[in-house]
Enzyme design. Structure first.
Site, PDB file in Angstrom:
ATOM      1  N   LYS A  94       0.835  -1.206   0.000  1.00 19.15           N
ATOM      2  CA  LYS A  94       0.000   0.000   0.000  1.00 19.15           C
ATOM      3  C   LYS A  94       0.868   1.254   0.000  1.00 19.15           C
ATOM      4  CE  LYS A  94      -3.584   2.579   0.027  1.00 19.15           C
ATOM      5  NZ  LYS A  94      -4.473   2.771   1.171  1.00 19.15           N
TER       6      LYS A  94
ATOM      7  N   LYS B 221       1.195  12.193   4.831  1.00 20.62           N
ATOM      8  CA  LYS B 221       1.590  11.135   5.760  1.00 20.62           C
ATOM      9  C   LYS B 221       2.114   9.928   4.990  1.00 20.62           C
ATOM     10  CE  LYS B 221      -1.095   7.993   6.994  1.00 20.62           C
ATOM     11  NZ  LYS B 221      -2.205   7.124   7.440  1.00 20.62           N
TER      12      LYS B 221
END
Length: 289
Positions: free
Chosen positions: A167, A236
């Protein structure tokens, strides 16, 4: 199997609604009382704490903002996770955290599977997310009936931590492609090519990507910018890619300039903005695309 859900925001709330709509028994916990009340209105049983939820759940789904929160919640409820339970972490977390939690699970008798998701809130609410799975094949097989409710596609990419590593790599490419397709569109406009026609040509050729095929027509060209995923969240994830590369001693110098755009140069685009708004950054200031 009784399901527990911790984290009922945009993504978790959508998953919870799907589970309830499909007749699943669901206990929820969220630190926001209003969010928890909304889940109760849908038919979920609210839990007073993660510990209380762990005592009753055979499957615990985590939808949390970052790895440190995953770690803290897991350690809080660790003594109360049932023997044989499965924890499915759908957060965008860190491989090392998943591996540590999986080791704790092995020692205590539960399974920990990392399953970060793609598709945003719309996919969570419609059960059409994509999930990248890392962990025990047996645990993943036992999760299959639940995964069929939550996802349109799953890919098992390896052992513990592999889902989160995949991911991070995926989001790294998405972040890069948003910047690059934005630059390509500006280049085309400067040469007199309409962005819609330019993207039609790109999508018929080798330069196409999920960004050019989905993000631009769905959220950028129409000025919608309402994907449900923020600049702060992608920043992030960009940081996670840099951290993973450093920890793995992998050179990603090709990405470093794009990472600087996300983390530093584009700071006039606030964290609260839709992440697709990075395409407005032209090296000097934000502008219309």
């Amino acid at each position: 199997m009784h399901i527990g859900l911790i984290g009922c925001g945009n993504m978790g709330g959508g998953m919870g609604a799907q589970l309830l709509a499909n007749g699943r028994s669901l206990t929820c916990y969220d630190p926001n009382p209003d969010t928890l009340a909304k889940m109760a209105e849908l038919g979920a049983e609210p839990a007073a704490s993660p510990t209380a939820l762990a005592r009753v759940a055979d499957i615990i789904i985590l939808s949390l903002p970052k790895a440190s929160v995953v770690d803290a919640v897991m350690r809080e409820m660790l003594p109360d996770i049932q023997d044989g339970a499965i924890v499915l972490d759908t957060s965008t977390s860190e491989p090392v955290t998943s591996q540590a939690m999986a080791k704790l699970g092995d020692a205590q008798g539960f399974s920990f599977v990392d399953g970060p998701v793609s598709g945003g809130p719309a996919a969570a609410n419609s059960g059409t997310m994509t999930m990248l799975l890392g962990g025990s094949l047996d645990a993943i097989a036992r999760l299959r009936p639940t995964l069929e409710i939550l996802t349109a596609k799953t890919v098992t990419v390896g052992g513990s931590g592999a889902g989160h590593a995949a991911k991070i790599a995926n989001n790294m490419l998405c972040a890069a492609n948003l910047v690059l397709v934005g630059e390509a569109v500006r280049l085309g406009k400067a040469a007199g090519v309409d962005p819609e026609y330019l993207l039609e040509g790109i999508n018929a050729g080798s330069g196409r990507s999920g960004v050019s095929e989905v993000n631009f027509p769905k959220w950028v060209l129409n000025d919608a910018f309402d994907s449900g995923f923020t600049m702060g969240l992608m920043r992030k994830d960009v940081g996670l890619a840099l951290d993973l590369a450093k920890a793995s001693d992998v050179d990603i110098s090709g990405f470093s300039g794009i990472a600087d755009i996300w983390l530093n140069a584009s700071r006039d685009v606030p964290d609260s903005a839709d992440f697709n708004e990075i395409v407005k950054f032209d090296g000097k200031e934000t502008q219309d695309v």
